[in-house]
Design a protein around this motif. Structure first.
Motif, mmCIF file in Angstrom:
data_model
loop_
_atom_site.group_PDB
_atom_site.id
_atom_site.type_symbol
_atom_site.label_atom_id
_atom_site.label_comp_id
_atom_site.label_asym_id
_atom_site.label_seq_id
_atom_site.Cartn_x
_atom_site.Cartn_y
_atom_site.Cartn_z
ATOM 1 N N GLU A 211 0.837 -1.211 0.000
ATOM 2 C CA GLU A 211 0.000 0.000 0.000
ATOM 3 C C GLU A 211 0.872 1.261 0.000
ATOM 4 O OE1 GLU A 211 -2.411 0.849 3.632
ATOM 5 O OE2 GLU A 211 -3.962 -0.037 2.356
ATOM 6 N N LEU A 215 1.101 4.086 -2.872
ATOM 7 C CA LEU A 215 0.710 5.460 -2.520
ATOM 8 C C LEU A 215 1.821 6.456 -2.846
ATOM 9 C CD1 LEU A 215 -1.765 6.687 -1.271
ATOM 10 C CD2 LEU A 215 -0.727 6.441 0.962
ATOM 11 N N MET A 244 -5.397 8.287 0.909
ATOM 12 C CA MET A 244 -6.050 7.011 1.208
ATOM 13 C C MET A 244 -7.183 6.733 0.223
ATOM 14 S SD MET A 244 -4.750 5.040 3.180
ATOM 15 C CE MET A 244 -3.043 5.459 3.373
ATOM 16 N N THR A 247 -6.732 4.311 -2.594
ATOM 17 C CA THR A 247 -6.859 2.859 -2.393
ATOM 18 C C THR A 247 -8.203 2.348 -2.941
ATOM 19 O OG1 THR A 247 -7.712 3.140 -0.167
ATOM 20 C CG2 THR A 247 -5.337 2.838 -0.358
ATOM 21 N N PHE A 252 -5.678 0.778 -8.313
ATOM 22 C CA PHE A 252 -4.929 0.426 -7.108
ATOM 23 C C PHE A 252 -4.978 -1.092 -6.897
ATOM 24 C CE2 PHE A 252 -4.386 -0.465 -2.655
ATOM 25 C CZ PHE A 252 -3.369 0.382 -2.259
ATOM 26 N N SER A 253 -6.182 -1.669 -7.021
ATOM 27 C CA SER A 253 -6.321 -3.120 -6.793
ATOM 28 C C SER A 253 -5.538 -3.905 -7.827
ATOM 29 C CB SER A 253 -7.786 -3.559 -6.899
ATOM 30 O OG SER A 253 -8.585 -2.685 -6.187
ATOM 31 N N PHE A 256 -1.968 -3.658 -6.771
ATOM 32 C CA PHE A 256 -1.791 -4.402 -5.519
ATOM 33 C C PHE A 256 -1.699 -5.906 -5.822
ATOM 34 C CE2 PHE A 256 -2.641 -6.455 -1.585
ATOM 35 C CZ PHE A 256 -2.221 -5.590 -0.590
#
Ligand code: ATP
Length: 278
Positions: A211, A215, A244, A247, A252-253, A256
């Motif tokens: 994360e 970021l 935040m 996210t 982002f996913s 990730f």
């Protein structure tokens, strides 16, 4: 956090790591091959995160870049960008460590001004610059306190101010929030994202947090289990400013999952090696 005190001069040095390997010798037992054939480039004005399993050589790589460790093979080059790229001297660097390492007997402002004092900067100037750096990390009003009077999160912000006050071209961050609780870490990650975005400083961040890497970083280097190599270099195009709320971005996913997929197998490999060593 408000913008950084004095934006670093436009950073124009590429740090090129070329086929670097580092083996730690051992008097008894086997030598440790910490890094093997590592090649990567750290672009000026960008944030690069280095992520990888425990013991894969992240800090070792950072220390090579800083000049604290000499690789056993390969080269570290500093390339000044210009009409014609030329080999240059190392850029001015400052490091934020996981341990706060503040002097308990010095006030906060004197802790921040310490590096300037060592560099021979006159008292009035160093105090003015330290005050500005403290303002940049939202610690105005705490100048005359002592480290013991501050929370862990505040002390780490002092650590960041202590690096910023030196106006580095390159900021090295070695697990800067590793010792903090989860909530403080979230807030500081967000604040650091703003700080690096507004200052335009080149930054290299070692982290265990996917994360945090997404970021903060423009490029994410995923390392293999020891001996550390670069498994993937991932470009992070998520829009700035990041917070935040980022996210919740579908991108982002995607990032990730990609990083986690790469890391998972390396962490399992690292655990198997550790088990074998035991
Ligand atoms: N001074 C040293 N002498 C011998 N071995 C060392 C030394 N410093 C690091 N190592 C070993 O080199 C390997 C890489 O260490 P390094 O600290 O760079 O890993 P890391 O990825 O930063 O780890 P972590 O995520 O746990 O902080 C590890 O196996 C470590 O034990």
């Amino acid at each position: 956090m408000p913008p950084a005190p004095a934006a670093a001069a436009p950073a124009a040095t590429v740090i090129a790591v070329e086929d670097i390997g580092l083996t730690f010798p051992s008097k008894s037992g086997e030598a440790t091959v910490a890094l093997f054939d590592v090649s990567c480039r750290f672009a000026p004005g960008k944030v690069t995160a280095i992520i990888g399993p425990s013991g894969c050589g992240k800090s070792t790589l950072l220390q090579i870049v800083r000049g604290f460790l000499t690789p056993t093979r390969g080269k570290l080059r500093f390339v000044r960008l210009g009409a014609e790229d030329t080999a240059g001297a190392p850029p001015h660097m400052a490091t934020v460590w996981q341990a706060f390492n503040l002097f308990p007997w010095r006030t906060i402002i004197d802790n921040v001004a310490f590096g300037l004092e060592v560099a021979g900067v006159a008292k009035a100037e160093r105090l003015a610059r330290a005050k500005k750096a403290l303002a940049a990390v939202d610690l105005s009003g705490f100048e005359q306190k002592y480290p013991r009077q501050l929370s862990g999160g505040m002390r780490q912000r002092v650590g960041i101010a202590r690096a910023l006050v030196m106006e580095p071209e390159v900021l090295l961050l070695d697990e800067p929030f590793g010792a903090l609780d989860a909530q403080t870490r979230l807030v500081l990650q967000e604040q650091l994202a703003t700080l690096v975005e507004t200052s335009g400083t080149t930054a290299i961040l070692v982290t265990h947090s996917i994360e945090e890497a997404i970021l903060l970083a423009d490029t994410i280097l995923v390392m293999t289990a020891r001996p550390g190599r670069i498994a993937a270099e991932i470009v992070n195009d998520l829009p700035h400013p990041r917070s935040m709320a980022t996210t919740h971005d579908p991108g982002f996913s995607v990032l990730f999952d990609r990083i986690y997929g790469l890391l998972r197998q390396e962490v399992i490999r690292a655990m198997a090696t550790e088990g074998g060593d035991a």
